[in-house]
Design a protein around this motif. Structure first.
Motif, PDB file in Angstrom:
ATOM      1  N   GLY A  97       0.814  -1.219   0.000  1.00  0.00           N
ATOM      2  CA  GLY A  97       0.000   0.000   0.000  1.00  0.00           C
ATOM      3  C   GLY A  97       0.844   1.264   0.000  1.00  0.00           C
ATOM      4  O   GLY A  97       0.418   2.313   0.478  1.00  0.00           O
ATOM      5  N   ARG A  98       2.069   1.146  -0.509  1.00  0.00           N
ATOM      6  CA  ARG A  98       2.960   2.317  -0.571  1.00  0.00           C
ATOM      7  C   ARG A  98       3.685   2.298  -1.901  1.00  0.00           C
ATOM      8  O   ARG A  98       3.991   1.235  -2.420  1.00  0.00           O
ATOM      9  CB  ARG A  98       4.048   2.238   0.499  1.00  0.00           C
ATOM     10  CG  ARG A  98       3.566   2.307   1.918  1.00  0.00           C
ATOM     11  CD  ARG A  98       4.775   2.289   2.825  1.00  0.00           C
ATOM     12  NE  ARG A  98       4.401   2.288   4.220  1.00  0.00           N
ATOM     13  CZ  ARG A  98       4.216   3.383   4.947  1.00  0.00           C
ATOM     14  NH1 ARG A  98       4.375   4.575   4.409  1.00  0.00           N
ATOM     15  NH2 ARG A  98       3.880   3.299   6.218  1.00  0.00           N
ATOM     16  N   SER A  99       4.006   3.502  -2.392  1.00  0.00           N
ATOM     17  CA  SER A  99       4.825   3.538  -3.598  1.00  0.00           C
ATOM     18  C   SER A  99       6.064   4.387  -3.325  1.00  0.00           C
ATOM     19  O   SER A  99       6.135   5.104  -2.332  1.00  0.00           O
ATOM     20  CB  SER A  99       4.021   4.112  -4.765  1.00  0.00           C
ATOM     21  OG  SER A  99       3.583   5.387  -4.415  1.00  0.00           O
ATOM     22  N   VAL A 100       7.030   4.279  -4.237  1.00  0.00           N
ATOM     23  CA  VAL A 100       8.250   5.066  -4.085  1.00  0.00           C
ATOM     24  C   VAL A 100       7.971   6.466  -4.619  1.00  0.00           C
ATOM     25  O   VAL A 100       7.736   6.651  -5.812  1.00  0.00           O
ATOM     26  CB  VAL A 100       9.435   4.412  -4.831  1.00  0.00           C
ATOM     27  CG1 VAL A 100      10.691   5.262  -4.664  1.00  0.00           C
ATOM     28  CG2 VAL A 100       9.674   2.991  -4.331  1.00  0.00           C
ATOM     29  N   ALA A 101       7.982   7.457  -3.716  1.00  0.00           N
ATOM     30  CA  ALA A 101       7.684   8.833  -4.111  1.00  0.00           C
ATOM     31  C   ALA A 101       8.897   9.487  -4.759  1.00  0.00           C
ATOM     32  O   ALA A 101       8.759  10.342  -5.632  1.00  0.00           O
ATOM     33  CB  ALA A 101       7.242   9.635  -2.898  1.00  0.00           C
ATOM     34  N   LEU A 102      10.096   9.093  -4.310  1.00  0.00           N
ATOM     35  CA  LEU A 102      11.308   9.710  -4.846  1.00  0.00           C
ATOM     36  C   LEU A 102      12.527   8.852  -4.511  1.00  0.00           C
ATOM     37  O   LEU A 102      12.621   8.295  -3.409  1.00  0.00           O
ATOM     38  CB  LEU A 102      11.495  11.113  -4.230  1.00  0.00           C
ATOM     39  CG  LEU A 102      12.677  11.935  -4.752  1.00  0.00           C
ATOM     40  CD1 LEU A 102      12.485  12.272  -6.236  1.00  0.00           C
ATOM     41  CD2 LEU A 102      12.830  13.236  -3.945  1.00  0.00           C
ATOM     42  N   VAL A 103      13.441   8.763  -5.468  1.00  0.00           N
ATOM     43  CA  VAL A 103      14.758   8.168  -5.211  1.00  0.00           C
ATOM     44  C   VAL A 103      15.765   9.311  -5.195  1.00  0.00           C
ATOM     45  O   VAL A 103      15.845  10.085  -6.150  1.00  0.00           O
ATOM     46  CB  VAL A 103      15.147   7.147  -6.305  1.00  0.00           C
ATOM     47  CG1 VAL A 103      16.567   6.636  -6.085  1.00  0.00           C
ATOM     48  CG2 VAL A 103      14.158   5.994  -6.335  1.00  0.00           C
ATOM     49  N   ILE A 104      16.488   9.416  -4.095  1.00  0.00           N
ATOM     50  CA  ILE A 104      17.517  10.450  -3.973  1.00  0.00           C
ATOM     51  C   ILE A 104      18.875   9.775  -4.130  1.00  0.00           C
ATOM     52  O   ILE A 104      19.254   8.925  -3.319  1.00  0.00           O
ATOM     53  CB  ILE A 104      17.435  11.158  -2.603  1.00  0.00           C
ATOM     54  CG1 ILE A 104      16.098  11.886  -2.484  1.00  0.00           C
ATOM     55  CG2 ILE A 104      18.621  12.114  -2.415  1.00  0.00           C
ATOM     56  CD1 ILE A 104      15.849  12.485  -1.099  1.00  0.00           C
ATOM     57  N   VAL A 105      19.590  10.133  -5.193  1.00  0.00           N
ATOM     58  CA  VAL A 105      20.922   9.580  -5.423  1.00  0.00           C
ATOM     59  C   VAL A 105      21.941  10.557  -4.866  1.00  0.00           C
ATOM     60  O   VAL A 105      22.030  11.692  -5.334  1.00  0.00           O
ATOM     61  CB  VAL A 105      21.189   9.357  -6.930  1.00  0.00           C
ATOM     62  CG1 VAL A 105      22.509   8.634  -7.141  1.00  0.00           C
ATOM     63  CG2 VAL A 105      20.046   8.592  -7.581  1.00  0.00           C
ATOM     64  N   LEU A 106      22.683  10.129  -3.863  1.00  0.00           N
ATOM     65  CA  LEU A 106      23.699  11.011  -3.276  1.00  0.00           C
ATOM     66  C   LEU A 106      25.010  10.830  -4.030  1.00  0.00           C
ATOM     67  O   LEU A 106      25.542   9.723  -4.124  1.00  0.00           O
ATOM     68  CB  LEU A 106      23.895  10.687  -1.791  1.00  0.00           C
ATOM     69  CG  LEU A 106      22.753  11.095  -0.861  1.00  0.00           C
ATOM     70  CD1 LEU A 106      23.065  10.658   0.570  1.00  0.00           C
ATOM     71  CD2 LEU A 106      22.490  12.599  -0.915  1.00  0.00           C
ATOM     72  N   GLU A 107      25.494  11.928  -4.586  1.00  0.00           N
ATOM     73  CA  GLU A 107      26.700  11.896  -5.426  1.00  0.00           C
ATOM     74  C   GLU A 107      27.916  12.399  -4.646  1.00  0.00           C
ATOM     75  O   GLU A 107      27.919  13.546  -4.183  1.00  0.00           O
ATOM     76  CB  GLU A 107      26.509  12.812  -6.641  1.00  0.00           C
ATOM     77  CG  GLU A 107      25.313  12.489  -7.510  1.00  0.00           C
ATOM     78  CD  GLU A 107      25.567  11.304  -8.434  1.00  0.00           C
ATOM     79  OE1 GLU A 107      26.671  10.718  -8.373  1.00  0.00           O
ATOM     80  OE2 GLU A 107      24.655  10.980  -9.202  1.00  0.00           O
TER      81      GLU A 107
END
Ligand SMILES: Nc1ncnc2c1ncn2[C@@H]1O[C@H](COP(=O)(O)OP(=O)(O)O)[C@@H](O)[C@H]1O
Length: 181
Positions: A97-107
């Motif tokens: 019942g959840r989706s991925v709202a954002l992927v944060i790629v740390l560079e």
């Protein structure tokens, strides 16, 4: 769910914990959940910097996500790392019942990662294990990010250099502009 993605030493855990504490969200770290199992066979795999088996990590993450039903937002740290884990995550979104709202790629550049890992000095931060983890990341990052892009999951790359506070401010600015906070 918000996913922190990046190589070992990029600051996923620090940023994930600060963000969770500030927003009242829950931080779910694959590495921490694995260490908490105290499972000798798993710890041995981790000590070599290799990935633990798919069944083990998905069982642990699946249970942790299920137990968080009442929590507003989850931060995933160190998961997914492999393509099959990314597929598992998107496939199980309806069940959770959840989706991925954002992927944060740390560079963060490699030299800086190596410096940070040397300072951290965790038991599994041997030169061999660090090399192995960074190698796995280099190989796996494109398949994972390409797959998530195909699945229309939003991805943003954030500069992970500078102070912890500076990186946190960049993360919050990004979440604010996307109306996620
Ligand atoms: N998604 C995952 N799949 C398989 N193994 C994992 C995963 N996340 C973490 N691990 C295991 O736990 C170890 C430590 O991970 P973590 O705490 O995230 O540290 P780091 O960010 O420095 O790699 C990894 O080297 C690996 O053995």
């Amino acid at each position: 769910m918000i996913v922190f993605f990046g190589p070992a030493g990029a600051g996923k855990s620090v940023q994930g914990q600060i963000l969770a504490a500030r927003m009242g969200w829950r931080w779910l770290s694959a590495g921490q959940l694995l260490r908490d199992t105290k499972d000798v066979a798993l710890l041995h795999v981790m000590h070599e910097g290799k990935m633990v088996p798919h069944e083990a990590i998905t069982k642990i993450m699946g249970e942790a996500i299920s137990k968080s039903a009442n929590i507003n937002q989850l931060i995933l740290d160190g998961f997914p790392r492999l393509l099959e884990q990314a597929k598992w995550l998107t496939d199980s979104q309806p069940a959770h019942g959840r989706s991925v709202a954002l992927v944060i790629v740390l560079e963060v550049p490699r030299e800086e990662l190596l410096k940070r890992l040397e300072i951290r000095g965790r038991a599994d931060d041997t030169p061999e294990a660090i090399d192995e983890r960074l190698k796995i990341y280099r190989i796996e990052m494109y398949p994972v990010l390409n797959y998530l892009t195909e699945q229309n999951v939003p991805i943003v790359h954030i500069d992970g250099t500078g102070s912890v506070g500076q990186v946190h401010d960049r993360v919050v600015a990004e979440l604010t502009s996307r109306e996620l906070v």
